[in-house]
Design an enzyme around this catalytic site. Structure first.
Site, PDB file in Angstrom:
ATOM      1  N   ASP A   1      -3.479   4.397  -0.159  1.00 35.24           N
ATOM      2  CA  ASP A   1      -3.632   3.676  -1.421  1.00 35.24           C
ATOM      3  C   ASP A   1      -3.923   2.190  -1.243  1.00 35.24           C
ATOM      4  O   ASP A   1      -3.161   1.463  -0.609  1.00 35.24           O
ATOM      5  CB  ASP A   1      -2.331   3.864  -2.214  1.00 35.24           C
TER       6      ASP A   1
ATOM      7  N   SER B   1      -7.862   2.094  -6.310  1.00 37.15           N
ATOM      8  CA  SER B   1      -7.259   3.341  -6.769  1.00 37.15           C
ATOM      9  C   SER B   1      -7.946   3.827  -8.045  1.00 37.15           C
ATOM     10  O   SER B   1      -9.163   4.001  -8.074  1.00 37.15           O
ATOM     11  CB  SER B   1      -5.754   3.120  -6.960  1.00 37.15           C
TER      12      SER B   1
END
Length: 287
Positions: free
Chosen positions: A167, A44
């Site tokens: 994610d 991320s």
């Protein structure tokens, strides 16, 4: 996978705006051309900070934070309550690619010349398993966006080669075990949580289960996220014999959350990261 001794890895945790501390450490590393690493793995925001570092753009992440991340065009709770993105990655990627693009040519030529590896972590929505993506010039920006696409906070569903993905923090928030599996016996971990942080089941578990009911394996992985996170923390604090793990973590009172919009707190944490990076380099001894 073999576990050849001697490989050194740099692992960077995600965490939205909390990643400003890791960005500061990387700024210090880049400024001094400190690069003893063979392998880089980011998740991320951590993957984004690594990308700027590897591209030789030491100030890029901090500049982007101040120029774009603090505006309501990026983080907007009112838009979120009306059914839009809390974090508008589409707008952010459009702005940064247009006005402050990564030096992709330098990044990948340097990796190839030095025979180094860089991975971006995402999560398969079909299987719930981690995807360790090795980017090139044509895929990096897409992989970074996918890795950063926090479910619910960002409403769109992205894909890797036709496979829906999201994610990377859901499947592997701190990929130290992956670094070990790829042969790293010296692992430096840049955390965005304090060293003694204990992750608990998310309060969004019920909402997540409903929102992603079409992806049951993803839901199951989300429910186990706290357990998997703490397994990685346990690896950091109690590595296998012959493995050295060095953890650089922010203090408990950093005052920065995933969606912090407090410029003073962000500046302070970035400065603290730079100081930590400088201290670490002075004390670094290859094993």
């Amino acid at each position: 996978m073999s576990n050849e001794p001697g490989k050194t890895a740099l692992v960077v945790e995600g965490g939205g705006m909390r990643g400003i501390y890791a960005a500061g450490i990387l700024h210090a590393f880049g400024r001094e051309n400190f690069d003893p690493f063979d392998l880089y793995i980011g998740v991320s925001a951590g993957a984004c900070h690594l990308a700027s570092h590897l591209a030789g753009q030491n100030s890029r992440n901090f500049d982007i934070t101040l120029r774009y991340s603090l505006t309501p065009r990026f983080i907007n709770p009112w838009r979120f309550l009306r059914g839009g993105h809390l974090m508008d990655l589409d707008w952010m990627w459009e702005q940064t690619i247009t006005h402050y693009r990564l030096n992709l040519k330098y990044l990948f030529e340097n990796l190839r010349a030095k025979n180094k590896e860089y991975f971006v972590v995402a999560t398969s929505m079909k299987t719930g398993e981690a995807l360790y993506l090795q980017p090139d010039e044509t895929t990096l920006e897409d992989y970074l966006k996918i890795s950063s696409s926090i479910p619910i906070f960002y409403r769109n569903i992205l894909a890797v080669k036709g496979e829906p993905a999201t994610d990377g923090g859901i499947a592997d928030s701190i990929p130290v075990r992956r670094a070990y599996a790829r042969g790293a016996t010296n692992i430096v971990v840049l955390r965005t949580r304090p060293s003694d942080y204990v992750k608990k089941q998310s309060r969004l578990a019920f909402l997540f289960s409903f929102y992603f009911r079409k992806y049951p394996q993803l839901v199951e992985k989300f429910k186990k996220r706290a357990y998997n996170y703490m397994e990685s923390v346990n690896f950091i604090h109690h590595p296998p014999a012959g493995v050295r793990v060095i953890e650089l973590a922010p203090p408990a009172n950093s005052g920065v959350s995933r969606i912090t919009q407090n410029e003073a707190a962000l500046r302070a944490n970035y400065k603290a990261g730079i100081e930590q990076g400088n201290k670490f380099m002075k004390e670094w001894r290859p094993s």
